[in-house]
Motif scaffolding. Structure first.
Motif, PDB file in Angstrom:
ATOM      1  N   GLU A 199      33.556  98.040 -20.662  1.00 32.53           N
ATOM      2  CA  GLU A 199      33.283  97.982 -19.232  1.00 32.53           C
ATOM      3  C   GLU A 199      33.847  96.722 -18.557  1.00 32.53           C
ATOM      4  O   GLU A 199      33.877  96.643 -17.336  1.00 32.53           O
ATOM      5  N   THR A 200      34.264  95.760 -19.358  1.00 33.69           N
ATOM      6  CA  THR A 200      34.606  94.443 -18.817  1.00 33.69           C
ATOM      7  C   THR A 200      35.732  94.510 -17.789  1.00 33.69           C
ATOM      8  O   THR A 200      35.612  93.961 -16.690  1.00 33.69           O
ATOM      9  N   ALA A 201      36.833  95.151 -18.134  1.00 28.50           N
ATOM     10  CA  ALA A 201      38.002  95.145 -17.248  1.00 28.50           C
ATOM     11  C   ALA A 201      37.671  95.737 -15.878  1.00 28.50           C
ATOM     12  O   ALA A 201      38.055  95.180 -14.851  1.00 28.50           O
ATOM     13  N   ALA A 202      36.943  96.836 -15.870  1.00 29.16           N
ATOM     14  CA  ALA A 202      36.623  97.482 -14.595  1.00 29.16           C
ATOM     15  C   ALA A 202      35.698  96.619 -13.754  1.00 29.16           C
ATOM     16  O   ALA A 202      35.856  96.544 -12.523  1.00 29.16           O
ATOM     17  N   LYS A 203      34.749  95.950 -14.388  1.00 29.68           N
ATOM     18  CA  LYS A 203      33.809  95.112 -13.633  1.00 29.68           C
ATOM     19  C   LYS A 203      34.504  93.863 -13.092  1.00 29.68           C
ATOM     20  O   LYS A 203      34.274  93.464 -11.941  1.00 29.68           O
ATOM     21  N   VAL A 204      35.351  93.247 -13.899  1.00 29.02           N
ATOM     22  CA  VAL A 204      36.094  92.075 -13.427  1.00 29.02           C
ATOM     23  C   VAL A 204      37.023  92.461 -12.285  1.00 29.02           C
ATOM     24  O   VAL A 204      37.106  91.764 -11.272  1.00 29.02           O
ATOM     25  N   ALA A 207      35.099  92.854  -9.057  1.00 27.06           N
ATOM     26  CA  ALA A 207      34.685  91.568  -8.493  1.00 27.06           C
ATOM     27  C   ALA A 207      35.856  90.855  -7.821  1.00 27.06           C
ATOM     28  O   ALA A 207      35.729  90.328  -6.716  1.00 27.06           O
ATOM     29  N   VAL A 208      37.009  90.866  -8.488  1.00 24.96           N
ATOM     30  CA  VAL A 208      38.188  90.206  -7.924  1.00 24.96           C
ATOM     31  C   VAL A 208      38.616  90.889  -6.631  1.00 24.96           C
ATOM     32  O   VAL A 208      38.945  90.232  -5.634  1.00 24.96           O
ATOM     33  N   GLN A 209      38.607  92.202  -6.625  1.00 24.43           N
ATOM     34  CA  GLN A 209      39.004  92.945  -5.426  1.00 24.43           C
ATOM     35  C   GLN A 209      38.056  92.691  -4.260  1.00 24.43           C
ATOM     36  O   GLN A 209      38.446  92.811  -3.097  1.00 24.43           O
ATOM     37  N   ALA A 210      36.804  92.320  -4.585  1.00 31.67           N
ATOM     38  CA  ALA A 210      35.830  92.009  -3.538  1.00 31.67           C
ATOM     39  C   ALA A 210      35.880  90.541  -3.128  1.00 31.67           C
ATOM     40  O   ALA A 210      35.054  90.092  -2.325  1.00 31.67           O
ATOM     41  N   GLY A 211      36.822  89.776  -3.684  1.00 30.21           N
ATOM     42  CA  GLY A 211      37.015  88.397  -3.257  1.00 30.21           C
ATOM     43  C   GLY A 211      36.217  87.353  -4.014  1.00 30.21           C
ATOM     44  O   GLY A 211      36.112  86.207  -3.567  1.00 30.21           O
ATOM     45  N   VAL A 212      35.669  87.717  -5.172  1.00 30.47           N
ATOM     46  CA  VAL A 212      34.892  86.752  -5.957  1.00 30.47           C
ATOM     47  C   VAL A 212      35.835  85.744  -6.605  1.00 30.47           C
ATOM     48  O   VAL A 212      36.856  86.117  -7.193  1.00 30.47           O
ATOM     49  N   HIS A 213      35.475  84.464  -6.509  1.00 23.96           N
ATOM     50  CA  HIS A 213      36.320  83.396  -7.048  1.00 23.96           C
ATOM     51  C   HIS A 213      35.716  82.707  -8.270  1.00 23.96           C
ATOM     52  O   HIS A 213      36.382  81.911  -8.918  1.00 23.96           O
ATOM     53  N   ARG A 214      34.463  83.010  -8.565  1.00 21.45           N
ATOM     54  CA  ARG A 214      33.800  82.348  -9.691  1.00 21.45           C
ATOM     55  C   ARG A 214      33.222  83.432 -10.597  1.00 21.45           C
ATOM     56  O   ARG A 214      32.346  84.194 -10.202  1.00 21.45           O
ATOM     57  N   LEU A 215      33.745  83.521 -11.810  1.00 23.03           N
ATOM     58  CA  LEU A 215      33.293  84.515 -12.775  1.00 23.03           C
ATOM     59  C   LEU A 215      32.745  83.810 -14.011  1.00 23.03           C
ATOM     60  O   LEU A 215      33.408  82.937 -14.571  1.00 23.03           O
ATOM     61  N   ASP A 216      31.561  84.202 -14.431  1.00 25.54           N
ATOM     62  CA  ASP A 216      30.976  83.641 -15.649  1.00 25.54           C
ATOM     63  C   ASP A 216      31.365  84.500 -16.851  1.00 25.54           C
ATOM     64  O   ASP A 216      31.450  85.731 -16.753  1.00 25.54           O
ATOM     65  N   THR A 238      34.848  86.044 -22.427  1.00 20.75           N
ATOM     66  CA  THR A 238      35.783  85.187 -21.692  1.00 20.75           C
ATOM     67  C   THR A 238      37.227  85.599 -21.929  1.00 20.75           C
ATOM     68  O   THR A 238      38.042  85.653 -20.997  1.00 20.75           O
ATOM     69  N   GLU A 239      37.554  85.895 -23.184  1.00 19.39           N
ATOM     70  CA  GLU A 239      38.934  86.250 -23.504  1.00 19.39           C
ATOM     71  C   GLU A 239      39.338  87.560 -22.820  1.00 19.39           C
ATOM     72  O   GLU A 239      40.508  87.726 -22.422  1.00 19.39           O
ATOM     73  N   ALA A 240      38.387  88.487 -22.644  1.00 16.26           N
ATOM     74  CA  ALA A 240      38.685  89.742 -21.943  1.00 16.26           C
ATOM     75  C   ALA A 240      38.811  89.508 -20.440  1.00 16.26           C
ATOM     76  O   ALA A 240      39.623  90.161 -19.765  1.00 16.26           O
ATOM     77  N   VAL A 241      38.014  88.587 -19.912  1.00 16.91           N
ATOM     78  CA  VAL A 241      38.141  88.225 -18.498  1.00 16.91           C
ATOM     79  C   VAL A 241      39.536  87.661 -18.234  1.00 16.91           C
ATOM     80  O   VAL A 241      40.216  88.042 -17.268  1.00 16.91           O
ATOM     81  N   VAL A 242      39.978  86.758 -19.107  1.00 20.32           N
ATOM     82  CA  VAL A 242      41.303  86.150 -18.951  1.00 20.32           C
ATOM     83  C   VAL A 242      42.390  87.221 -19.005  1.00 20.32           C
ATOM     84  O   VAL A 242      43.306  87.240 -18.181  1.00 20.32           O
ATOM     85  N   GLY A 243      42.279  88.134 -19.977  1.00 27.21           N
ATOM     86  CA  GLY A 243      43.266  89.196 -20.098  1.00 27.21           C
ATOM     87  C   GLY A 243      43.310  90.086 -18.859  1.00 27.21           C
ATOM     88  O   GLY A 243      44.390  90.490 -18.408  1.00 27.21           O
TER      89      GLY A 243
END
Length: 271
Positions: A199-204, A207-216, A238-243
């Motif tokens: 689920e990580t890629a879709a959720k990240v 969030a990015v598309q909605a303008g979020v600048h800070r991801l934990d 974290t590594e999946a968020v970066v990818g």
């Protein structure tokens, strides 16, 4: 680490965190000033802080607290930049997590904000259960916006809706952050999301598309809130968020070799 049953030795925590400090993250959540009876894993936070090598890193330190007493401890350390507090939009979870009502917790937040301002720190407030809750308490995006407005009026500039149990959908993530942005256009909201690996890629992305600048995130997706449920849904790896950010062509200014070292070390230190 907080949900792990076995105690991670202080020296191992220090070794692991010192590698993370060299990756280039904006912020590192390194420990918590909370009751050692409630969260035994965090009982050595002061000792861990003393062992961190902060030379040559621009990463800022964040410590989690559960009440004013914890905030008073945290602001006493020069190296700590951010003090984080979980304010739930679920009355049941606020009681479960901090043994306070929401009304009492908001009073505490106001006091913590004053403490942080006096000590030149910044308060980060996580809106726990920000995407729904399993307790039957009332929930709506409008409710989250209402609490965010109250925090904004207190002068808090770091508001982080949190998907404490991993129930948020990509559509729900985008909708909530769009509604928050419309209501409070000068706030820069963060996102604390939990997810299963697929689920990580879709959720990240949402969030990015909605303008979020800070991801934990957390290396390997380790963790979850031990106060929330018996079956934990982990943090965003974290590594999946970066990818995912790289796939979205979002600039990632991290030392990827150091990140790979941290991932390897996490297996050794955390299992």
């Amino acid at each position: 680490m907080q949900g792990l049953a076995r105690f991670i030795p202080t020296a191992d925590k220090i070794r692991y965190l010192n590698v993370l400090l060299q990756v280039g993250f904006d912020t590192l959540d390194f420990g918590s000033f909370v009751s050692p009876k409630a969260v035994p894993q965090m009982q050595d936070t002061a000792e861990v802080l003393a062992g961190l090598d902060l030379a040559g890193t621009s990463t800022k330190l964040l410590a989690i607290v559960a009440n004013r007493r914890g905030a008073e401890q945290a602001v006493g350390y020069e190296a700590i930049r951010y003090v984080g507090f979980p304010l739930s939009v679920s009355e049941t979870f606020q009681q479960r997590n901090t043994n306070r009502s929401i009304a009492e917790a908001i009073t505490d937040v106001a006091a913590m904000q004053r403490l942080c301002q006096e000590a030149d720190k910044e308060l980060v407030v996580y809106l726990s259960m920000g995407f729904g809750n399993p307790y039957g308490d009332a929930y709506s995006p409008a409710l989250v916006v209402d609490y965010a407005r109250q925090l904004d009026e207190l002068g808090i500039r770091h508001i982080v809706p949190s998907d404490t149990i991993g129930t948020a959908t990509p559509a729900g993530i985008e909708a909530l952050f769009n509604e928050l942005a419309d209501a409070l256009p000068f706030q820069r909201f963060g996102a604390h999301l939990h997810a299963r690996p697929d689920e990580t890629a879709a959720k990240v992305t949402a969030a990015v598309q909605a303008g979020v600048h800070r991801l934990d995130g957390a290396i390997g997706g380790l963790g979850g809130c031990p106060m929330a449920a018996d079956t934990l849904t982990g943090n965003l790896p974290t590594e999946a968020v970066v990818g995912t950010l790289q796939a979205l062509n979002v600039p990632v200014t991290l030392d990827l070799d150091r990140l790979a070292e941290a991932v390897q070390l996490s297996h050794e230190v955390l299992g």
